[in-house]
Scaffold this active site. Structure first.
Site, PDB file in Angstrom:
ATOM      1  N   CYS A  80       0.857  -1.197   0.000  1.00 39.01           N
ATOM      2  CA  CYS A  80       0.000   0.000   0.000  1.00 39.01           C
ATOM      3  C   CYS A  80       0.887   1.239   0.000  1.00 39.01           C
ATOM      4  O   CYS A  80       2.103   1.135  -0.199  1.00 39.01           O
ATOM      5  CB  CYS A  80      -0.979  -0.015   1.174  1.00 39.01           C
ATOM      6  SG  CYS A  80      -0.212   0.019   2.802  1.00 39.01           S
TER       7      CYS A  80
ATOM      8  N   ASN B  67       2.375   1.523   4.175  1.00 39.61           N
ATOM      9  CA  ASN B  67       2.738   0.275   4.895  1.00 39.61           C
ATOM     10  C   ASN B  67       2.517   0.413   6.409  1.00 39.61           C
ATOM     11  O   ASN B  67       3.255  -0.174   7.211  1.00 39.61           O
ATOM     12  CB  ASN B  67       4.190  -0.135   4.580  1.00 39.61           C
ATOM     13  CG  ASN B  67       4.546  -1.563   5.010  1.00 39.61           C
ATOM     14  OD1 ASN B  67       5.681  -1.851   5.336  1.00 39.61           O
ATOM     15  ND2 ASN B  67       3.588  -2.464   5.010  1.00 39.61           N
TER      16      ASN B  67
ATOM     17  N   CYS C 238      -1.162   0.876   7.408  1.00 38.42           N
ATOM     18  CA  CYS C 238      -2.586   0.556   7.622  1.00 38.42           C
ATOM     19  C   CYS C 238      -2.984  -0.712   6.861  1.00 38.42           C
ATOM     20  O   CYS C 238      -3.061  -1.800   7.439  1.00 38.42           O
ATOM     21  CB  CYS C 238      -3.481   1.725   7.213  1.00 38.42           C
ATOM     22  SG  CYS C 238      -3.221   3.235   8.173  1.00 38.42           S
ATOM     23  N   ARG C 239      -3.250  -0.585   5.558  1.00 33.60           N
ATOM     24  CA  ARG C 239      -3.859  -1.686   4.814  1.00 33.60           C
ATOM     25  C   ARG C 239      -2.941  -2.892   4.621  1.00 33.60           C
ATOM     26  O   ARG C 239      -3.337  -4.036   4.897  1.00 33.60           O
ATOM     27  CB  ARG C 239      -4.353  -1.181   3.449  1.00 33.60           C
ATOM     28  CG  ARG C 239      -5.500  -0.189   3.549  1.00 33.60           C
ATOM     29  CD  ARG C 239      -5.719   0.572   2.245  1.00 33.60           C
ATOM     30  NE  ARG C 239      -4.590   1.455   1.952  1.00 33.60           N
ATOM     31  CZ  ARG C 239      -4.454   2.167   0.859  1.00 33.60           C
ATOM     32  NH1 ARG C 239      -5.374   2.077  -0.091  1.00 33.60           N
ATOM     33  NH2 ARG C 239      -3.410   2.960   0.687  1.00 33.60           N
TER      34      ARG C 239
ATOM     35  N   ASP D 103      -8.452   3.778   1.512  1.00 28.60           N
ATOM     36  CA  ASP D 103      -7.373   4.209   2.403  1.00 28.60           C
ATOM     37  C   ASP D 103      -8.006   4.764   3.681  1.00 28.60           C
ATOM     38  O   ASP D 103      -8.705   5.774   3.637  1.00 28.60           O
ATOM     39  CB  ASP D 103      -6.562   5.291   1.677  1.00 28.60           C
ATOM     40  CG  ASP D 103      -5.373   5.755   2.489  1.00 28.60           C
ATOM     41  OD1 ASP D 103      -5.310   5.436   3.691  1.00 28.60           O
ATOM     42  OD2 ASP D 103      -4.512   6.441   1.914  1.00 28.60           O
TER      43      ASP D 103
END
Ligand code: 4NP
Length: 159
Positions: free
Chosen positions: A10, A13, A15-16, A126
């Site tokens: 993402c 690097n 959160c998702r 996001d």
């Protein structure tokens, strides 16, 4: 033993992609097949190198029994040669990856939500600027995608 190497990507690097990494590892551990895998995550940006995941993502993960303790790192060109699966969370991540390098002929390079049935968008949203609900939504999306991805890999590799 030949391992299947899976990399989630993402923007930050934090959160998702760390959530996807933690969830996929959790599912693989539950199935007692960890020895068959290398599972990692990376950022297209250098904004959060060395950092733990965002506290809100860690809290959501913990509420589902998953501890996120990865550290932010940036995607490198050679990751395309090293990983069997390179999985961006959204279309802008995919574009940014193609600015950094080129997938190998054998790399599976597909957006995460291609493993979701009836996805309402190609992008995992996001959550960075969102409320707590946004983090739970990301978790639920990633749970379905990771579960379907794992089923596909198990069928393909026979374990
Ligand atoms: P991620 O979320 O790509 O899911 O880790 C973000 C994290 C940080 C930023 C943007 C998105 N940022 O702009 O710092």
């Amino acid at each position: 033993m030949q391992k299947v190497k899976v990399l989630f990507v993402c923007l930050g690097n934090i959160c998702r992609s760390p959530m996807a990494e933690g969830l996929f590892k959790h599912l693989v551990e539950e199935a007692s097949i960890s020895e068959h895998f290398v599972i990692d995550s990376a950022a297209t940006s250098n904004y959060h190198i060395g950092e733990l995941p965002d506290h809100r993502m860690r809290q959501t993960a913990a509420s589902h029994g998953i501890i996120l303790d990865s550290r932010g790192r940036q995607f490198r060109q050679k990751d395309f040669a090293e990983f069997d699966y390179v999985i961006p969370m959204d279309k802008s991540n995919r574009r940014n990856l193609l600015d950094i390098g080129k997938p190998a002929a054998t790399t599976v390079f597909k957006l995460m939500r291609e493993w979701e049935e009836d996805a309402d968008s190609p992008d995992v949203p996001d959550p960075y600027w969102s409320s707590a609900d946004g983090f739970e939504e990301v978790y639920q999306i990633l749970l379905e995608c990771c579960s379907n991805l794992l089923d596909e890999i198990r069928e393909k590799y026979g374990f």
